[in-house]
Write a protein that holds these residues in place. Structure first.
Motif, PDB file in Angstrom:
ATOM      1  N   LEU A  76       6.487  10.392   2.942  1.00 35.92           N
ATOM      2  CA  LEU A  76       7.829   9.985   2.559  1.00 35.92           C
ATOM      3  C   LEU A  76       8.477  11.019   1.644  1.00 35.92           C
ATOM      4  CD1 LEU A  76       7.239   6.174   1.928  1.00 35.92           C
ATOM      5  CD2 LEU A  76       7.975   7.315   4.027  1.00 35.92           C
ATOM      6  N   ALA A  77       7.690  11.606   0.754  1.00 39.41           N
ATOM      7  CA  ALA A  77       8.236  12.639  -0.133  1.00 39.41           C
ATOM      8  C   ALA A  77       8.707  13.845   0.666  1.00 39.41           C
ATOM      9  CB  ALA A  77       7.186  13.055  -1.159  1.00 39.41           C
ATOM     10  N   ASN A  78       7.981  14.189   1.740  1.00 39.47           N
ATOM     11  CA  ASN A  78       8.412  15.303   2.580  1.00 39.47           C
ATOM     12  C   ASN A  78       9.743  15.004   3.257  1.00 39.47           C
ATOM     13  OD1 ASN A  78       6.214  16.966   2.032  1.00 39.47           O
ATOM     14  ND2 ASN A  78       5.003  16.205   3.746  1.00 39.47           N
ATOM     15  N   ILE A  79       9.878  13.804   3.821  1.00 37.95           N
ATOM     16  CA  ILE A  79      11.150  13.441   4.459  1.00 37.95           C
ATOM     17  C   ILE A  79      12.278  13.537   3.439  1.00 37.95           C
ATOM     18  CG2 ILE A  79      12.468  11.615   5.596  1.00 37.95           C
ATOM     19  CD1 ILE A  79       9.801  10.518   6.663  1.00 37.95           C
ATOM     20  N   TRP A  80      12.060  12.969   2.266  1.00 40.92           N
ATOM     21  CA  TRP A  80      13.096  12.916   1.229  1.00 40.92           C
ATOM     22  C   TRP A  80      13.458  14.321   0.729  1.00 40.92           C
ATOM     23  CZ3 TRP A  80      15.668   8.653  -0.720  1.00 40.92           C
ATOM     24  CH2 TRP A  80      16.412   8.848  -1.901  1.00 40.92           C
ATOM     25  N   THR A  81      12.451  15.082   0.344  1.00 40.37           N
ATOM     26  CA  THR A  81      12.686  16.382  -0.275  1.00 40.37           C
ATOM     27  C   THR A  81      13.257  17.391   0.712  1.00 40.37           C
ATOM     28  OG1 THR A  81      10.830  15.970  -1.787  1.00 40.37           O
ATOM     29  CG2 THR A  81      11.622  18.223  -1.628  1.00 40.37           C
ATOM     30  N   ILE A  82      12.653  17.475   1.889  1.00 39.01           N
ATOM     31  CA  ILE A  82      13.118  18.472   2.854  1.00 39.01           C
ATOM     32  C   ILE A  82      14.491  18.084   3.403  1.00 39.01           C
ATOM     33  CG2 ILE A  82      12.584  19.705   4.979  1.00 39.01           C
ATOM     34  CD1 ILE A  82      10.760  20.373   2.621  1.00 39.01           C
ATOM     35  N   PRO A 112       9.735   2.671  -0.269  1.00 40.74           N
ATOM     36  CA  PRO A 112       9.971   2.897  -1.698  1.00 40.74           C
ATOM     37  C   PRO A 112      10.469   4.324  -1.931  1.00 40.74           C
ATOM     38  CG  PRO A 112       7.629   3.005  -1.223  1.00 40.74           C
ATOM     39  CD  PRO A 112       8.297   2.568   0.051  1.00 40.74           C
ATOM     40  N   TYR A 113      11.167   4.526  -3.043  1.00 44.81           N
ATOM     41  CA  TYR A 113      11.702   5.851  -3.362  1.00 44.81           C
ATOM     42  C   TYR A 113      10.579   6.733  -3.908  1.00 44.81           C
ATOM     43  CZ  TYR A 113      16.114   3.511  -2.665  1.00 44.81           C
ATOM     44  OH  TYR A 113      17.145   2.799  -2.103  1.00 44.81           O
ATOM     45  N   PRO A 114      10.494   7.964  -3.420  1.00 45.16           N
ATOM     46  CA  PRO A 114       9.425   8.858  -3.892  1.00 45.16           C
ATOM     47  C   PRO A 114       9.519   9.087  -5.398  1.00 45.16           C
ATOM     48  CG  PRO A 114      10.468   9.727  -1.905  1.00 45.16           C
ATOM     49  CD  PRO A 114      11.318   8.583  -2.359  1.00 45.16           C
ATOM     50  N   PHE A 115       8.364   9.219  -6.033  1.00 47.48           N
ATOM     51  CA  PHE A 115       8.345   9.477  -7.467  1.00 47.48           C
ATOM     52  C   PHE A 115       9.032  10.799  -7.806  1.00 47.48           C
ATOM     53  CE2 PHE A 115       4.334   6.714  -8.260  1.00 47.48           C
ATOM     54  CZ  PHE A 115       5.139   5.583  -8.302  1.00 47.48           C
ATOM     55  N   SER A 144       0.819  -1.208   0.000  1.00 46.90           N
ATOM     56  CA  SER A 144       0.000   0.000   0.000  1.00 46.90           C
ATOM     57  C   SER A 144       0.853   1.258   0.000  1.00 46.90           C
ATOM     58  CB  SER A 144      -0.931   0.011   1.220  1.00 46.90           C
ATOM     59  OG  SER A 144      -1.843  -1.068   1.182  1.00 46.90           O
ATOM     60  N   VAL A 145       2.074   1.143   0.493  1.00 50.93           N
ATOM     61  CA  VAL A 145       2.999   2.274   0.532  1.00 50.93           C
ATOM     62  C   VAL A 145       3.742   2.323  -0.795  1.00 50.93           C
ATOM     63  CG1 VAL A 145       4.870   3.388   1.780  1.00 50.93           C
ATOM     64  CG2 VAL A 145       3.267   1.905   3.009  1.00 50.93           C
ATOM     65  N   ASP A 146       3.605   3.428  -1.527  1.00 49.13           N
ATOM     66  CA  ASP A 146       4.294   3.540  -2.812  1.00 49.13           C
ATOM     67  C   ASP A 146       4.925   4.915  -2.966  1.00 49.13           C
ATOM     68  OD1 ASP A 146       2.230   5.306  -3.548  1.00 49.13           O
ATOM     69  OD2 ASP A 146       1.112   3.748  -4.605  1.00 49.13           O
ATOM     70  N   GLY A 147       5.435   5.172  -4.150  1.00 43.93           N
ATOM     71  CA  GLY A 147       6.179   6.403  -4.394  1.00 43.93           C
ATOM     72  C   GLY A 147       5.345   7.657  -4.399  1.00 43.93           C
ATOM     73  N   GLU A 153      11.758  11.729  -6.854  1.00 40.42           N
ATOM     74  CA  GLU A 153      13.151  11.366  -7.155  1.00 40.42           C
ATOM     75  C   GLU A 153      13.221  10.483  -8.394  1.00 40.42           C
ATOM     76  OE1 GLU A 153      17.236  11.354  -6.901  1.00 40.42           O
ATOM     77  OE2 GLU A 153      15.888  12.452  -5.564  1.00 40.42           O
ATOM     78  N   ARG A 154      12.403   9.458  -8.427  1.00 40.13           N
ATOM     79  CA  ARG A 154      12.475   8.507  -9.544  1.00 40.13           C
ATOM     80  C   ARG A 154      12.213   9.187 -10.884  1.00 40.13           C
ATOM     81  NH1 ARG A 154      13.081   3.494  -9.478  1.00 40.13           N
ATOM     82  NH2 ARG A 154      12.503   3.210  -7.279  1.00 40.13           N
ATOM     83  N   ASP A 155      11.282  10.156 -10.900  1.00 39.21           N
ATOM     84  CA  ASP A 155      10.938  10.828 -12.152  1.00 39.21           C
ATOM     85  C   ASP A 155      12.027  11.786 -12.618  1.00 39.21           C
ATOM     86  OD1 ASP A 155       8.550   9.477 -12.114  1.00 39.21           O
ATOM     87  OD2 ASP A 155       7.366  11.185 -11.393  1.00 39.21           O
ATOM     88  N   ASN A 156      12.983  12.115 -11.738  1.00 40.95           N
ATOM     89  CA  ASN A 156      14.022  13.086 -12.080  1.00 40.95           C
ATOM     90  C   ASN A 156      15.430  12.516 -12.035  1.00 40.95           C
ATOM     91  OD1 ASN A 156      12.681  15.955 -12.270  1.00 40.95           O
ATOM     92  ND2 ASN A 156      11.679  14.955 -10.543  1.00 40.95           N
ATOM     93  N   ASN A 157      15.567  11.239 -11.730  1.00 43.40           N
ATOM     94  CA  ASN A 157      16.904  10.663 -11.570  1.00 43.40           C
ATOM     95  C   ASN A 157      16.893   9.225 -12.075  1.00 43.40           C
ATOM     96  OD1 ASN A 157      19.427   9.764 -10.787  1.00 43.40           O
ATOM     97  ND2 ASN A 157      19.263  10.468  -8.669  1.00 43.40           N
ATOM     98  N   THR A 158      17.559   9.000 -13.173  1.00 43.79           N
ATOM     99  CA  THR A 158      17.595   7.659 -13.761  1.00 43.79           C
ATOM    100  C   THR A 158      18.405   6.676 -12.927  1.00 43.79           C
ATOM    101  OG1 THR A 158      19.512   8.289 -15.112  1.00 43.79           O
ATOM    102  CG2 THR A 158      17.320   8.567 -16.100  1.00 43.79           C
ATOM    103  N   ASN A 159      19.157   7.169 -11.957  1.00 41.31           N
ATOM    104  CA  ASN A 159      19.954   6.288 -11.102  1.00 41.31           C
ATOM    105  C   ASN A 159      19.202   5.803  -9.864  1.00 41.31           C
ATOM    106  OD1 ASN A 159      22.399   6.404 -12.640  1.00 41.31           O
ATOM    107  ND2 ASN A 159      22.753   8.474 -11.839  1.00 41.31           N
ATOM    108  N   THR A 160      17.942   6.182  -9.725  1.00 33.85           N
ATOM    109  CA  THR A 160      17.168   5.770  -8.552  1.00 33.85           C
ATOM    110  C   THR A 160      17.102   4.257  -8.464  1.00 33.85           C
ATOM    111  OG1 THR A 160      15.813   7.766  -8.776  1.00 33.85           O
ATOM    112  CG2 THR A 160      14.978   6.022  -7.343  1.00 33.85           C
ATOM    113  N   PRO A 161      17.468   3.683  -7.319  1.00 34.32           N
ATOM    114  CA  PRO A 161      17.467   2.208  -7.182  1.00 34.32           C
ATOM    115  C   PRO A 161      16.062   1.612  -7.260  1.00 34.32           C
ATOM    116  CG  PRO A 161      18.787   3.266  -5.465  1.00 34.32           C
ATOM    117  CD  PRO A 161      17.994   4.341  -6.126  1.00 34.32           C
ATOM    118  N   ALA A 162      16.004   0.304  -7.415  1.00 35.26           N
ATOM    119  CA  ALA A 162      14.729  -0.397  -7.370  1.00 35.26           C
ATOM    120  C   ALA A 162      14.154  -0.314  -5.965  1.00 35.26           C
ATOM    121  CB  ALA A 162      14.935  -1.860  -7.779  1.00 35.26           C
TER     122      ALA A 162
END
Length: 438
Positions: A103-109, A420-423, A95-98, A425-434
């Motif tokens: 999670l996006a707040n933790i990652w971005t901020i 999971p990695y926030p979208f 149920s937890v996804d990108g 990041e994934r949408d802006n970085n081709t190196n984002t891990p699985a």
């Protein structure tokens, strides 16, 4: 990553406009960047802004860390299923996804904090007043270390830096990077002690005479070094660092009528986001708090109807300060390190300091006030007791998920292991891990 860092740059602008401080700060969004990053006034404004990015409001790293950890480790229960990001974490698993905004707040901020802290650290070295520069570097390093630590607690890999299509490093490398940031700050302070002038321009303890900085900078650096060395599995370093922490000194995030304590503002004052899972803080089996454990009445208040326990503790009021670390955390770090060596006798001595500590003996009022534990215990038994008391002593601190992994609790006891990695990041970085499977 650079693209979305720029999108939230306006947060820093807002922060600097509302920051309460004795100096007049320039607007980094409207002036020459060299004026901002080349002057003590501008750098101080950016440095103080780091605290608001980390600790204030719904988007701050602190509130989102407490929420993410609390839901997936059963510390808290969801009060409104209409809160979709919270519902995802409360449900757990796939149920937890990108798309999850928490999670996006933790990652971005966190990445924004790292970016801004680097600007302060790098440009402060050019100031002529080395004592003031030392304060700027050390203060900003606290928040950079916290940001790196939070990223490393929640994701298997974290960005190696800020920029276009950056690579990733392992979470252990992330903890070690936080330690390197701290070591640099400690070296800067040793070479040029922080000036009294710097301390007059950072937040102070509320209602304390004489005026005292809200964050004891050197003490906090050692405490965070001990925390992240423990998380990285570097037990000798954790022990050395924790022995340098003065447990009689406070370091807190302060709040007021303009900037409310985020736990109180969003959860305690309402019944719409989350509350404690139960009076046992979500613990089950052997980890249920002992009868008479006074930490329960510190962190919760009984409620006649569902939920049966409501939040208290460090979210009890809008102006309540939130500790960056607790004395109990430091004592339990020492107990854990000794238990893993193993030095079981001394580990039990340290654990009993937390078990028997009265609320009056703790600078924040956190005390179990239980009878002394009588051994002997083998290593497995002692580590299990240390884990139990970390769960209670550090309730809703955002550290429990890391503890569950480190102490080998089964996956079935939690709703996610890594996120999971926030979208964004994934949408802006081709190196984002699985993404992790769980």
């Amino acid at each position: 990553m650079k693209n979305y860092i720029n999108k939230i740059a306006c947060i820093t602008l807002i922060i600097l406009v509302i920051t309460s401080c004795k100096k007049e700060y320039l607007n980094p969004g409207g002036g020459n960047a060299e004026n901002i990053l080349g002057s003590p006034r501008g750098l101080t404004g950016v440095a103080i802004g780091l605290q608001r990015l980390y600790a204030a409001g719904r988007v701050g790293v602190y509130f989102n860390s407490v929420s993410a950890t609390g839901f997936v480790t059963n510390e808290i229960q969801l009060m409104n299923s209409g809160n979709i990001p919270e519902l995802q974490l409360f449900t757990g698993g796939n149920s937890v996804d990108g798309t999850n905004n928490i999670l996006a707040n933790i990652w971005t901020i966190s990445n924004k904090i790292i970016y801004d802290a680097d600007n302060v650290i790098n440009n402060s070295a050019n100031l002529s007043d080395k004592g003031y520069a030392s304060g700027l570097i050390a203060y900003s390093s606290i928040f950079k270390a916290l940001a790196l630590g939070n990223l490393s607690q929640y994701w298997e890999k974290i960005p190696a830096g800020i920029g276009q299509n950056v690579g990733f490093i392992t979470r252990v490398e992330g903890f070690n990077k936080a330690i390197s940031v701290i070591d640099n700050a400690l070296a800067v302070i040793a070479a040029n002690p922080i000036s009294a002038g710097f301390y007059t321009n950072i937040p102070v303890m509320p209602n304390v005479t004489p005026v005292t900085p809200a964050i004891d900078i050197t003490n906090t650096l050692y405490a965070l070094k001990a925390r992240y060395a423990l998380f990285a599995g570097n037990y000798p370093l954790a022990l050395t660092a924790v022995n340098s922490v003065d447990l009689t000194k406070k370091s807190v995030f302060t709040f007021d009528a303009q900037t409310l304590n985020p736990i109180f503002e969003i959860a305690t004052s309402t019944n719409n986001v989350f509350q404690p899972t139960n009076i046992n803080l979500g613990q089950t089996g052997a980890n249920v708090p002992d009868a008479g454990d006074k930490r329960i009445s510190f962190y919760t208040v009984p409620n006649a109807t569902a939920p049966t326990a409501r939040l208290a503790g460090f979210g009890a009021s809008g102006s309540a300060s939130i500790p960056i670390f607790l004395p109990g955390e430091m004592i339990l770090i020492k107990a854990e390190v000794l238990a893993r060596q193993p030095d079981l006798g001394n580990a039990l001595i340290e654990l009993n300091k937390v078990v028997t500590k009265t609320p009056a003996a703790d600078i924040y009022g956190v005390g179990a006030d239980l009878p002394v534990l009588i051994g002997p215990f083998n290593q497995t038994q002692l580590l299990a007791l240390i884990y139990k008391h970390r769960c209670i002593e550090l309730f809703l601190s955002g550290l429990k998920l890391e503890d569950m992994r480190r102490f080998g609790l089964p996956n079935a006891d939690r709703k996610r292991n890594f996120f999971p990695y926030p979208f964004v990041e994934r949408d802006n970085n081709t190196n984002t891990p699985a993404d992790p499977t769980f």
